[in-house]
Design an enzyme around this catalytic site. Structure first.
Site, mmCIF file in Angstrom:
data_model
loop_
_atom_site.group_PDB
_atom_site.id
_atom_site.type_symbol
_atom_site.label_atom_id
_atom_site.label_comp_id
_atom_site.label_asym_id
_atom_site.label_seq_id
_atom_site.Cartn_x
_atom_site.Cartn_y
_atom_site.Cartn_z
ATOM 1 N N SER A 1 0.834 -1.191 0.000
ATOM 2 C CA SER A 1 0.000 0.000 0.000
ATOM 3 C C SER A 1 0.881 1.259 0.000
ATOM 4 C CB SER A 1 -0.939 -0.056 1.215
ATOM 5 O OG SER A 1 -1.924 0.935 1.160
ATOM 6 N N ASP B 1 -8.933 -6.256 -4.657
ATOM 7 C CA ASP B 1 -8.527 -4.979 -4.061
ATOM 8 C C ASP B 1 -9.076 -3.854 -4.937
ATOM 9 O OD1 ASP B 1 -7.278 -2.730 -3.052
ATOM 10 O OD2 ASP B 1 -5.258 -3.574 -3.091
ATOM 11 N N HIS C 1 -8.140 -5.063 -0.255
ATOM 12 C CA HIS C 1 -6.839 -4.446 -0.016
ATOM 13 C C HIS C 1 -6.132 -5.085 1.174
ATOM 14 C CE1 HIS C 1 -3.862 -1.326 -0.425
ATOM 15 N NE2 HIS C 1 -4.028 -0.915 0.806
#
Lengths: 395, 395
Positions: free
Chosen positions: B140, B336, B369
């Site tokens: 991320s 995601d 995610h």
């Protein structure tokens, strides 16, 4: 229209001495069989089409769809727009006085459901002398009401037009509603839902709620196309405008120095507007917080959460829809991630399994959930054709 | 580690007398060429692996990935976890005293960027005597730091492992960040970012921010699987539990009366928890608001917004990545929707156009995610293989 008798609600409570605000367009024919009821979603009202005299900006929320010569042609159909109970655009809602207590309802307004709204709408039709609707239609939450009409009053609906809707909310849908509600309820100006008597409005919470909602109404694609990573207000390239602070053009000395004139300077602020999308969302939130009622927001999002006709059938939508006798048009939009096409297809499948007549159009449109309110030639064409076929069957 | 000299920041400001908190795992070898730097995302820290003595629940946030015999094997690699500037887990941040004023920074803490963090990390490595990293890795926002390392210090990185990341935020990503920030900033307890001196915390805003974040970390699928439309707490079927209020089981007399025992009763409340997903989100929000700093939330989401290495190259990512000399592993996850696989593929494409060595794995995982933090045999296998190949090349 004012109603004296109490309306029993799904919660077990009831509401009495309530009023429903509605508008009509076109003429009810002698056979009283050309009525079309239009149900609204969260942020809309009975004012579905046309403009009020002298108010240029008072266009109805589905004016592109409904009117003389439009897909739902008011030269042929008698269209009824109605504001739902608990809303804040004229019908009895949380900002009105509870006849049982003499005080403003506030958070004590009873929880209303899609089924309750349909029951109230049916009473209005009774008063108008309309036994059977040519069609009931709506988008999003309005589509849920249209669907529920076919289950609660199967003999009173010939056609149901269910646009950008779903047979119930997913966990993610409920989650977004819940965050919005928490923003409102935890705003210190909410005062447990009795803010009216404090002379304040929970604007902070409403702003946040609306911003969250707006994100879910749009598609990622259309947001990138409309706003992307554009800065706001558009800044001049660094070479033409104010000099950016030292080091603002990137850590890579050579190439970024070379490319500097292409990239306008960031302001480097956590609280000021930097990107266009932020400005847009803040503006939407501000506008909304000026006119929308916080208790109405709670009520309507909860009606969304609760709607689930398959619930009493152990989740079996096919059994739940067995009572429907209407013919159906369903429409969904490819980039709608709030009520995705797959959710409409669940309804289509359940109807087909009950051998009901159902037309289904999945429109390839970039605008996300909002597409149901926007002009799209294929979408408008599908609805127009469907209503023309209703008209022909009547003629 | 304490740093006296001022660190110049991208904004043009600088920060002096700051400290960086870090942890290390394994041994730096004699050649000093087996170091792996792990960069964290929003809600994480330097504590990436292992447990503190006597604290069973103190597992590091990437403990499934990093440790002896794990995919990033600390028997072979010297792993460094670092807490970024502006965070709230030990390194200098908004809750610390500004040496220039003698007052707590609060909202006056300078805006820090991904590039600033990488610069600060590089100074830490200087002090540790590490000239070149075997690898830099992160998921991320951590992946953005890993990517930025290859651009800011190309000669100091042999491999970059970029997981569930993106070359910049989309408008929708920025929009979610902005709503979260507005919730915090408009909380009356925020006091313009100087709440510390008022002895309060903007918990309402932090709760909302976390709830929004959580929705975007999960997939619709996994939310439906974990929570669906389950009520909370699980209620007994109506026939076994308390009687539901009259009318609570649906408007359809016959079939719903028949099916009644299957459907537990709704409570019909707009403010009480009705669905499991609401309970889950509220709990996550409450927990987060107890330990996370509001100013840190603003700073870190802004660092996400600002990251955009292609910006200085007129949006041309291929030109932006031309400086990278490292070899790359990119990993994305099919569900995601925050940093979708397409965003990782943009990076892959730009690297390939620069003829860089790049491995890419798109993992079919249901967890959205959050998948980058979870166990998944294929994901762990890919990372393990990649680090084994790094180890072999060194041996």
């Amino acid at each position: 229209m004012h109603f004296e008798p109490a309306l029993p609600l799904q919660s077990g409570a009831s509401i009495r001495e309530y009023a429903l605000t509605f508008e009509t367009y076109g003429q009810l024919n002698a056979a009283r069989d050309n009525a079309v009821l239009v149900c609204h979603a969260l942020n809309a009202s009975h004012h579905v089409a046309g403009r009020y005299a002298g108010q240029d900006k008072s266009e109805g929320w589905w004016d592109n769809m409904i009117g003389p010569g439009k897909p739902v042609d008011t030269d042929r159909f008698f269209v009824i727009g109605i504001n739902n109970l608990g809303s804040c655009f004229g019908s009895t809602g949380p900002m009105h006085v509870n006849p049982d207590t003499g005080r403003v309802y506030g958070a004590d307004f009873p929880v209303v459901t899609v089924e309750d709204w349909v029951d109230a709408q049916a009473r209005l039709l009774d008063q108008l002398g309309i036994t059977q609707l040519a069609a009931v239609m709506g988008g999003s939450l309005g589509g849920m009401q249209a669907l529920s009409w076919t289950l609660q009053y199967p003999e009173r609906v010939r056609h149901a037009v269910v646009v950008a809707s779903a047979p119930n909310l997913s966990a993610e849908n409920i989650a977004f509603n819940e965050v919005a509600r928490r923003a409102i309820v935890t705003d210190p100006d909410f005062h447990g839902g009795h803010f009216y008597e404090h002379g304040v409005l929970p604007r902070r919470g409403l702003r946040i709620a609306r911003m969250i909602g707006h994100i879910t109404y749009l598609s990622d694609d259309v947001m990138n196309e409309k706003f992307g990573r554009e800065l706001r207000p558009p800044t001049l390239p660094a070479s033409q405008g104010a000099l950016p602070p030292q080091g603002a053009l990137g850590p890579i000395g050579g190439p970024s120095a070379l490319a500097a004139p292409l990239a306008p300077a960031y302001r480097y602020s956590t609280q000021d507007v930097e990107f266009q999308i932020e400005s847009y969302l803040r503006h939407q939130g501000d506008k909304f917080s000026e006119y929308f009622d916080a208790n109405t927001y709670l009520l309507i999002t909860r009606a969304l959460d609760y709607f689930d006709p398959a619930r009493a059938f152990d989740g079996d939508l096919t059994r739940a829809l067995a009572r429907a006798a209407a013919k159906f048009l369903l429409v969904s939009f490819s980039t709608d991630w709030r009520f995705a096409p797959a959710r409409s297809r669940e309804i289509v499948k359940a109807l087909l399994e009950n051998r009901r007549a159902v037309s289904y159009a999945e429109i390839d449109a970039p605008h996300g959930h909002d597409a149901f309110l926007l002009d799209d030639a294929r979408y408008m064409g599908v609805v127009r054709s469907y209503f023309e076929s209703i008209g022909r069957a009547q003629a």
